[in-house]
Write a protein that holds these residues in place. Structure first.
Motif, PDB file in Angstrom:
ATOM      1  N   ALA A  13     125.204   5.749 107.683  1.00 50.71           N
ATOM      2  CA  ALA A  13     123.874   5.142 107.774  1.00 50.71           C
ATOM      3  C   ALA A  13     123.767   3.908 106.877  1.00 50.71           C
ATOM      4  CB  ALA A  13     122.792   6.161 107.411  1.00 50.71           C
ATOM      5  N   ILE A  14     124.400   3.958 105.694  1.00 48.23           N
ATOM      6  CA  ILE A  14     124.262   2.833 104.771  1.00 48.23           C
ATOM      7  C   ILE A  14     125.405   1.825 104.844  1.00 48.23           C
ATOM      8  CG2 ILE A  14     122.744   4.063 103.183  1.00 48.23           C
ATOM      9  CD1 ILE A  14     125.096   4.565 101.334  1.00 48.23           C
ATOM     10  N   TYR A  15     126.582   2.244 105.312  1.00 47.08           N
ATOM     11  CA  TYR A  15     127.733   1.336 105.322  1.00 47.08           C
ATOM     12  C   TYR A  15     128.300   1.047 106.709  1.00 47.08           C
ATOM     13  CZ  TYR A  15     128.027   1.749 100.248  1.00 47.08           C
ATOM     14  OH  TYR A  15     127.750   1.701  98.908  1.00 47.08           O
ATOM     15  N   ALA A  16     128.081   1.918 107.686  1.00 49.23           N
ATOM     16  CA  ALA A  16     128.719   1.736 108.996  1.00 49.23           C
ATOM     17  C   ALA A  16     127.867   2.330 110.121  1.00 49.23           C
ATOM     18  CB  ALA A  16     130.105   2.369 108.982  1.00 49.23           C
ATOM     19  N   PRO A  17     126.652   1.811 110.333  1.00 47.52           N
ATOM     20  CA  PRO A  17     125.781   2.372 111.365  1.00 47.52           C
ATOM     21  C   PRO A  17     126.406   2.501 112.761  1.00 47.52           C
ATOM     22  CG  PRO A  17     124.550   0.853 109.985  1.00 47.52           C
ATOM     23  CD  PRO A  17     125.999   0.743 109.574  1.00 47.52           C
TER      24      PRO A  17
END
Length: 129
Positions: A13-17
């Motif tokens: 969610a924060i680095y690789a949606p």
């Protein structure tokens, strides 16, 4: 709806949606949903970042924590009863952090956003597809 994020779901969610399914991205973006993160997941991720075991561009403990906070999550604490519950679970899953997330999902009746098939061996509602 409350949604409990597994560690890989939080990281993606924060680095690789793009690693998330369309359904999970929609659930995360829906402001009516309350995103919940176990202190166990927070501990696991920040521990990996701090030890250099999570090799993502620009990761640091402070930077990762800032990105987590930007999601607007609620943290789910761990108490003695949850530790006992996690220890008493059948050993379908060996990871202690994941076992705690499973115990919290059961105790709080919160669906878990996870693609980890081992979670589905327990009496939880998992969401991925």
């Amino acid at each position: 709806m409350k949604l409990l994020l597994d560690s890989h779901t939080l990281l993606w969610a924060i680095y690789a949606p793009p690693m998330l399914t369309d359904r999970v991205r929609e659930l995360l973006a829906d402001k009516d949903n309350e995103l919940v993160i176990s202190h166990a997941v927070l501990w696991e991720i920040l521990n990996k970042v701090g030890r250099g075991k999570l090799l993502l561009a620009g990761t640091s403990v402070a930077g990762t924590m800032q990105r987590i906070d930007e999601l607007g999550v609620t943290f789910l604490p761990i108490d003695r009863s949850l530790i006992l519950s996690a220890a008493s679970l059948p050993h379908h899953h060996s990871d202690p952090f994941d076992r705690m997330v499973i115990a919290q999902a059961i105790a709080n009746n919160i669906p878990v956003l996870t693609r980890d098939d081992e979670f589905y061996k327990y009496d939880i509602q998992g969401i991925w597809q």
